[in-house]
Design a protein around this motif. Structure first.
Motif, PDB file in Angstrom:
ATOM      1  N   TYR A  43      49.310  46.524  36.161  1.00  0.00           N
ATOM      2  CA  TYR A  43      48.132  45.285  36.374  1.00  0.00           C
ATOM      3  C   TYR A  43      46.922  45.742  35.581  1.00  0.00           C
ATOM      4  CZ  TYR A  43      45.020  41.980  38.529  1.00  0.00           C
ATOM      5  OH  TYR A  43      44.026  41.049  38.569  1.00  0.00           O
ATOM      6  N   ASP A  47      45.460  43.558  32.436  1.00  0.00           N
ATOM      7  CA  ASP A  47      43.852  43.300  32.533  1.00  0.00           C
ATOM      8  C   ASP A  47      43.173  43.891  31.346  1.00  0.00           C
ATOM      9  OD1 ASP A  47      42.264  41.591  34.199  1.00  0.00           O
ATOM     10  OD2 ASP A  47      41.127  43.254  34.839  1.00  0.00           O
ATOM     11  N   TYR A 152      51.761  37.939  32.733  1.00  0.00           N
ATOM     12  CA  TYR A 152      50.564  38.391  33.683  1.00  0.00           C
ATOM     13  C   TYR A 152      50.232  37.963  35.052  1.00  0.00           C
ATOM     14  CZ  TYR A 152      45.141  39.153  34.513  1.00  0.00           C
ATOM     15  OH  TYR A 152      44.323  39.733  35.120  1.00  0.00           O
ATOM     16  N   ARG A 156      50.384  39.934  38.468  1.00  0.00           N
ATOM     17  CA  ARG A 156      49.170  39.832  39.470  1.00  0.00           C
ATOM     18  C   ARG A 156      49.909  39.526  40.764  1.00  0.00           C
ATOM     19  NH1 ARG A 156      44.948  35.653  37.647  1.00  0.00           N
ATOM     20  NH2 ARG A 156      46.921  34.356  37.633  1.00  0.00           N
TER      21      ARG A 156
END
Length: 160
Positions: A43, A47, A152, A156
């Motif tokens: 993550y 990010d 993504y 998440r």
């Protein structure tokens, strides 16, 4: 003498059961911690990659002479990996997607200058990025916390 031996065997069994319970708790707790660390690692990396892509898009927006360059902003144009199902957002706009190689593609990663240009210290996974929509996805799915993820949003949701 028989009575003492029986009590000793019962004590031994009780001690063994307690040791097994403690070991089970320790192993399950350790496994959960490792899973959480894997999720956090992916993550945070995604990010960071997303922030980097947004910075390039901002640069592209502010400078009309800006051009995306292979070897500087991405390693190669997108070519779908075998046995990977990509969404319509990728396959429908395949020309907008580019590959940035990670350590999982060690030979290419070591030769690549992209991570230095983009200011990324290290990239453990290979990504596909879209400099038009600021989307990033893993090039190939990985399993974290018993969940297969590629986008993504999937990472998440596992992290939350």
């Amino acid at each position: 003498m028989k009575n003492n031996l029986g009590v000793t065997m019962i004590e031994l069994v009780v001690v063994l059961v307690i040791i097994i319970i403690i070991a089970t708790i320790a192993v399950s707790s350790g496994t959960k911690t490792l899973d959480e660390a894997d999720v956090a690692e992916v993550y945070i990396e995604m990010d960071s990659m997303k922030e980097t892509i947004n910075a390039v898009i901002l640069q592209k927006t502010m400078n009309e002479d800006f051009r995306l360059e292979q070897g500087k902003h991405y390693d190669s144009d997108f070519i779908p990996a075998e046995d990977v199902t990509y969404g319509d957002n990728v396959l429908g706009y395949q020309d907008d997607w580019h590959i940035i190689f990670g350590i999982d593609e060690k030979d290419i990663y070591l030769e690549s200058q992209v991570r230095d240009t983009l200011g990324l210290d290290s990239i453990n996974h290979t990504y596909i990025v879209n400099y038009e929509t600021a989307e990033i996805e893993l090039y190939k799915p990985i399993v974290i916390s018993d969940t297969k993820v590629r986008t993504y949003e999937e990472v998440r949701s596992v992290a939350e």
